[in-house]
Design a protein around this motif. Structure first.
Motif, mmCIF file in Angstrom:
data_model
loop_
_atom_site.group_PDB
_atom_site.id
_atom_site.type_symbol
_atom_site.label_atom_id
_atom_site.label_comp_id
_atom_site.label_asym_id
_atom_site.label_seq_id
_atom_site.Cartn_x
_atom_site.Cartn_y
_atom_site.Cartn_z
ATOM 1 N N THR A 70 0.855 -1.182 0.000
ATOM 2 C CA THR A 70 0.000 0.000 0.000
ATOM 3 C C THR A 70 0.895 1.238 0.000
ATOM 4 O O THR A 70 2.104 1.150 0.245
ATOM 5 C CB THR A 70 -0.922 0.022 1.236
ATOM 6 O OG1 THR A 70 -0.119 0.016 2.413
ATOM 7 C CG2 THR A 70 -1.855 -1.182 1.254
ATOM 8 N N ILE A 76 -1.601 -5.348 2.031
ATOM 9 C CA ILE A 76 -2.940 -5.912 2.167
ATOM 10 C C ILE A 76 -2.921 -7.332 1.603
ATOM 11 O O ILE A 76 -2.265 -7.603 0.592
ATOM 12 C CB ILE A 76 -4.019 -5.060 1.464
ATOM 13 C CG1 ILE A 76 -3.697 -4.851 -0.015
ATOM 14 C CG2 ILE A 76 -4.206 -3.741 2.160
ATOM 15 C CD1 ILE A 76 -4.812 -4.216 -0.806
ATOM 16 N N TYR A 78 -4.671 -10.576 -0.163
ATOM 17 C CA TYR A 78 -5.775 -10.911 -1.049
ATOM 18 C C TYR A 78 -5.702 -12.401 -1.327
ATOM 19 O O TYR A 78 -4.644 -13.014 -1.270
ATOM 20 C CB TYR A 78 -5.758 -10.083 -2.344
ATOM 21 C CG TYR A 78 -4.593 -10.347 -3.253
ATOM 22 C CD1 TYR A 78 -4.692 -11.285 -4.264
ATOM 23 C CD2 TYR A 78 -3.396 -9.681 -3.098
ATOM 24 C CE1 TYR A 78 -3.626 -11.547 -5.097
ATOM 25 C CE2 TYR A 78 -2.319 -9.934 -3.928
ATOM 26 C CZ TYR A 78 -2.444 -10.861 -4.927
ATOM 27 O OH TYR A 78 -1.380 -11.122 -5.743
#
Length: 136
Positions: A70, A76, A78
């Protein structure tokens, strides 16, 4: 003489186990895929990717997550995390991934903190480069 041979075998086994453990522990962190070599010998390079793999190791268990960085320096997740176990088989470190009914293995060919090479049981080789700006 017999005791000397047994001592040599014991030292050899201990050294292999120590090296294997060091290699597995060096996997912990963030890794960018650099090159994938398919079983037919064809290669695919990834000069830039916004996705990477993050490995966490605890004992003989681990988890691989697909992550994206980020703008604030974090990551993050996924996709689903891929849990695995690792063991030494014939002096190779073998990672066994299980996802529901699916199961596959990858052999840890190299991990020195800057380069990670995994060989999938279907013959595909993944060459990773350590992510340099990771803040863990």
């Amino acid at each position: 003489m017999r005791n000397l041979i047994l001592l040599f075998i014991l030292i050899s086994c201990t050294a292999c186990s120590t090296n294997s453990k060091k290699m597995v522990n060096a996997m912990e962190g963030y890794w960018n895929i650099e090159t994938v070599t398919l079983p037919d010998g064809s290669e695919r390079e990834f000069p830039f990717s916004n996705h990477m793999d993050h490995f966490e190791i605890e004992g003989n268990n681990g988890v691989k997550n697909r992550v994206s960085p980020t703008y604030d320096g974090g990551f993050i997740n996924y996709g689903s995390p891929a849990a695995f176990t690792w063991e030494v088989v014939d002096q190779d470190v073998v990672l066994t991934f299980k996802d529901g009914d699916s199961r596959y293995q990858q052999t840890l060919k190299k991990c020195d903190g800057s380069t990670l090479i995994l060989l999938h049981d279907n013959g595909t080789e993944y060459i990773y480069k350590a992510h340099e700006n990771a803040q863990e």
